[in-house]
Design a protein around this motif. Structure first.
Motif, mmCIF file in Angstrom:
data_model
loop_
_atom_site.group_PDB
_atom_site.id
_atom_site.type_symbol
_atom_site.label_atom_id
_atom_site.label_comp_id
_atom_site.label_asym_id
_atom_site.label_seq_id
_atom_site.Cartn_x
_atom_site.Cartn_y
_atom_site.Cartn_z
ATOM 1 N N PRO A 143 30.037 -5.020 23.060
ATOM 2 C CA PRO A 143 29.252 -3.984 22.390
ATOM 3 C C PRO A 143 29.981 -2.674 22.107
ATOM 4 O O PRO A 143 29.391 -1.756 21.533
ATOM 5 C CB PRO A 143 28.121 -3.727 23.401
ATOM 6 C CG PRO A 143 28.778 -3.943 24.730
ATOM 7 C CD PRO A 143 29.729 -5.090 24.515
ATOM 8 N N PHE A 144 31.249 -2.557 22.464
ATOM 9 C CA PHE A 144 31.903 -1.247 22.414
ATOM 10 C C PHE A 144 32.399 -0.879 21.024
ATOM 11 O O PHE A 144 32.476 0.295 20.678
ATOM 12 C CB PHE A 144 33.033 -1.211 23.451
ATOM 13 C CG PHE A 144 32.555 -1.581 24.811
ATOM 14 C CD1 PHE A 144 31.788 -0.701 25.546
ATOM 15 C CD2 PHE A 144 32.810 -2.836 25.340
ATOM 16 C CE1 PHE A 144 31.292 -1.047 26.793
ATOM 17 C CE2 PHE A 144 32.332 -3.193 26.591
ATOM 18 C CZ PHE A 144 31.563 -2.297 27.316
ATOM 19 N N GLY A 145 32.710 -1.875 20.183
ATOM 20 C CA GLY A 145 33.164 -1.582 18.837
ATOM 21 C C GLY A 145 32.040 -1.195 17.886
ATOM 22 O O GLY A 145 32.299 -0.790 16.755
ATOM 23 N N LEU A 146 30.805 -1.303 18.326
ATOM 24 C CA LEU A 146 29.676 -0.949 17.466
ATOM 25 C C LEU A 146 29.502 0.557 17.330
ATOM 26 O O LEU A 146 28.886 1.033 16.376
ATOM 27 C CB LEU A 146 28.387 -1.561 18.021
ATOM 28 C CG LEU A 146 28.361 -3.092 18.063
ATOM 29 C CD1 LEU A 146 27.138 -3.580 18.826
ATOM 30 C CD2 LEU A 146 28.369 -3.667 16.653
ATOM 31 N N THR A 147 30.027 1.312 18.272
ATOM 32 C CA THR A 147 29.839 2.767 18.250
ATOM 33 C C THR A 147 31.144 3.536 18.181
ATOM 34 O O THR A 147 31.147 4.763 18.204
ATOM 35 C CB THR A 147 29.076 3.214 19.517
ATOM 36 O OG1 THR A 147 29.653 2.585 20.667
ATOM 37 C CG2 THR A 147 27.606 2.846 19.426
ATOM 38 N N MET B 295 39.676 4.065 19.658
ATOM 39 C CA MET B 295 39.056 5.163 20.410
ATOM 40 C C MET B 295 38.540 4.715 21.773
ATOM 41 O O MET B 295 37.919 5.493 22.496
ATOM 42 C CB MET B 295 37.911 5.768 19.598
ATOM 43 C CG MET B 295 38.371 6.607 18.415
ATOM 44 S SD MET B 295 39.346 8.035 18.907
ATOM 45 C CE MET B 295 38.117 8.978 19.824
ATOM 46 N N ILE B 296 38.786 3.475 22.147
ATOM 47 C CA ILE B 296 38.400 3.003 23.480
ATOM 48 C C ILE B 296 39.286 3.677 24.520
ATOM 49 O O ILE B 296 40.511 3.744 24.354
ATOM 50 C CB ILE B 296 38.508 1.478 23.559
ATOM 51 C CG1 ILE B 296 37.365 0.841 22.745
ATOM 52 C CG2 ILE B 296 38.474 0.984 25.005
ATOM 53 C CD1 ILE B 296 37.454 -0.642 22.585
ATOM 54 N N PRO B 297 38.709 4.216 25.592
ATOM 55 C CA PRO B 297 39.515 4.940 26.578
ATOM 56 C C PRO B 297 40.327 4.007 27.472
ATOM 57 O O PRO B 297 39.808 3.030 28.002
ATOM 58 C CB PRO B 297 38.472 5.708 27.394
ATOM 59 C CG PRO B 297 37.209 4.920 27.250
ATOM 60 C CD PRO B 297 37.260 4.301 25.884
ATOM 61 N N ILE B 298 41.604 4.346 27.620
ATOM 62 C CA ILE B 298 42.498 3.663 28.554
ATOM 63 C C ILE B 298 43.056 4.740 29.484
ATOM 64 O O ILE B 298 43.749 5.654 29.037
ATOM 65 C CB ILE B 298 43.663 2.955 27.828
ATOM 66 C CG1 ILE B 298 43.139 2.051 26.697
ATOM 67 C CG2 ILE B 298 44.505 2.184 28.830
ATOM 68 C CD1 ILE B 298 42.271 0.920 27.162
ATOM 69 N N GLY B 299 42.720 4.645 30.761
ATOM 70 C CA GLY B 299 43.140 5.698 31.676
ATOM 71 C C GLY B 299 42.559 7.048 31.303
ATOM 72 O O GLY B 299 43.216 8.087 31.431
#
Length: 452
Positions: A18-22, A27-31
């Motif tokens: 579900p994370f690519g929907l918003t 922009m996904i956080p890594i660390g």
């Protein structure tokens, strides 16, 4: 040689739902920082100051993020838009008028170390090759683009073939743009019987370069690598990044105005930002990174990980996770996995998985670890079943009610609610609220039950 870089950040990220929907995948956080910043830092580390970012799906988020830090990072950024997701070759062509020399291409959903950037540039400059690509040893049974090698020479590039995984970073001579311009719009270099999507794939253009005798070389990714394709890759990427920075932490680094109780038991090096506090009887067993103005309260156990800025871990919690900024973990909660920014995990919850931004986990919520029937957790992605991590995935802007239970492998779409007492066995779509329907049984009750 003055190279520019093109970062491809226009994809819809459907498989990472579900994370690519918003948010865009980059922009996904890594660390606790967006992936796009890792990429820009990698490019900056090899002296590339001019970066073209191809945006599309929710691209304003990328612009907003990069524009806030580009002066500090000292990079020049230009944005071009891919209106329709027609493939990676098509995305590069959106930027072709800005390319006047040799260039790098980096996929916006790939995490790797600065060392990888150094190695690919060095190989490109010293070899004089037409193209240098990055490859990785496959960690999973399935990977889409594969390269066959003879030493460091790429002899074949195939969709779903055998060999090493093509890892999303490329260095091209300027003339390679001609091959990209005449891309056929489908990945013809595929295994017989496999059905590639009708998209203009960059790897098809490289396959045609190989066919025409152009020298295409490969370098192996260095130190760590993750392709953020599926939701469990978020977990893998964060853990790999944490382990990489943790292994180099030899001694503790304590900021200004930090309070650490003499009764705290700290068994590993830690990094603590300014104005943070570690309370009585806190136990830290593995390297831990704590941001600014954060607090770990009495009796909490931290088994390694990262804690963002302005985050609170309350009394008697147990944490082995990457916690974002402005997160609150309530009394005696247990958290394992990755938690994005601005999440409340209320007391006595047990949460294992990836938790999206601005989500409120109600008291006593249980988010699965092992299935009670000992079966492998199955995640369904675009009609296909995958055996995945034994965790759950909760999107942005969600809530759970008191005592909700979410089984391993389940995905909860953004803007959704799992109500009190619900046991959720299946994925929940975005913009939905699921409530349990109970049957009430009323019976007579009173003193006469005891015979008086």
């Amino acid at each position: 040689m003055t190279l520019k870089a093109i970062v491809l950040a226009a994809g819809k990220g459907e498989k990472i739902a579900p994370f690519g929907l918003t948010r865009p995948k980059t922009m996904i956080p890594i660390g606790n920082k967006p992936l796009i910043l890792h990429i820009l830092e990698g490019l900056k580390s090899i002296g590339i100051n001019d970066v073209i970012i191809v945006i599309g799906h929710l691209g304003r988020q990328v612009v907003n993020c990069v524009e806030r830090i580009k002066e500090k990072l000292k990079v020049n950024t230009t944005y071009v838009r891919q209106r329709e997701p027609r493939g990676t070759a098509d995305a590069i062509l959106e930027a072709k008028d800005l390319i006047d020399d040799d260039f790098l291409v980096v996929y916006g959903d790939v995490l790797t170390s600065k060392k990888t950037y150094e190695v690919i540039l060095k190989k490109f400059e010293e070899s004089g090759a037409y193209v240098v690509i990055s490859v990785a040893k496959p960690e999973e049974a399935e990977h889409r683009f594969t390269a066959s090698l003879e030493g460091d020479k790429v002899t074949k590039l195939t969709w779903w073939g055998e060999g090493v995984k093509v890892a999303g970073m490329y260095a091209f001579v300027k003339e390679a743009i001609n091959y990209i311009e005449r891309n056929p719009g489908i990945m013809r270099s595929s295994v017989i019987g496999i059905m590639p999507p009708i998209e203009a794939e960059l790897n098809q253009s490289i396959s045609e370069m190989i066919r025409d005798g152009k020298e295409v070389l490969a370098i192996e990714v260095q130190e760590y690598f993750e392709d953020l394709d599926f939701p469990w890759n978020i977990l893998h990427a964060n853990m790999k990044y944490y382990k990489h920075i943790a292994k180099d932490l030899r001694s503790s680094k304590i900021g200004k105005d930090v309070e650490i109780s003499e009764k705290a038991v700290i068994k590993a090096p830690i990094v603590v930002g300014d104005c943070s506090k570690i309370g009585d009887n806190v136990v830290i067993t593995k390297p831990t990174f704590i941001g600014r103005n954060s607090r770990v309260d009495h009796g909490a156990i931290i088994e390694g990980g990262m804690i963002g800025d302005n985050t609170v871990v309350e009394k008697y919690c147990e944490v082995r996770a990457i916690l974002g900024n402005n997160v609150r973990v309530g009394h005696a909660a247990e958290v394992f996995g990755v938690v994005f920014d601005k999440v409340y995990i209320v007391h006595y919850s047990e949460v294992t998985g990836v938790i999206g931004e601005n989500t409120d986990i109600g008291a006593g919520t249980l988010v699965g670890t092992l299935r009670f029937d000992s079966e492998k957790p199955i995640v369904r992605v675009k009609r296909k079943k995958y055996v995945a991590e034994s965790v759950a995935y909760i999107g942005d802007y969600c809530r759970t009610g008191v005592g909700a239970m979410i089984m391993p492998g389940v995905r909860v779409g953004p803007y959704s609610i799992v109500g009190p007492g619900v046991v959720l066995y299946e994925d929940l779509e975005p913009y939905k609220m699921v409530l349990v329907r109970q049957e009430l049984v009323k019976r007579d009750w009173g003193p006469n039950r005891y015979g008086w």
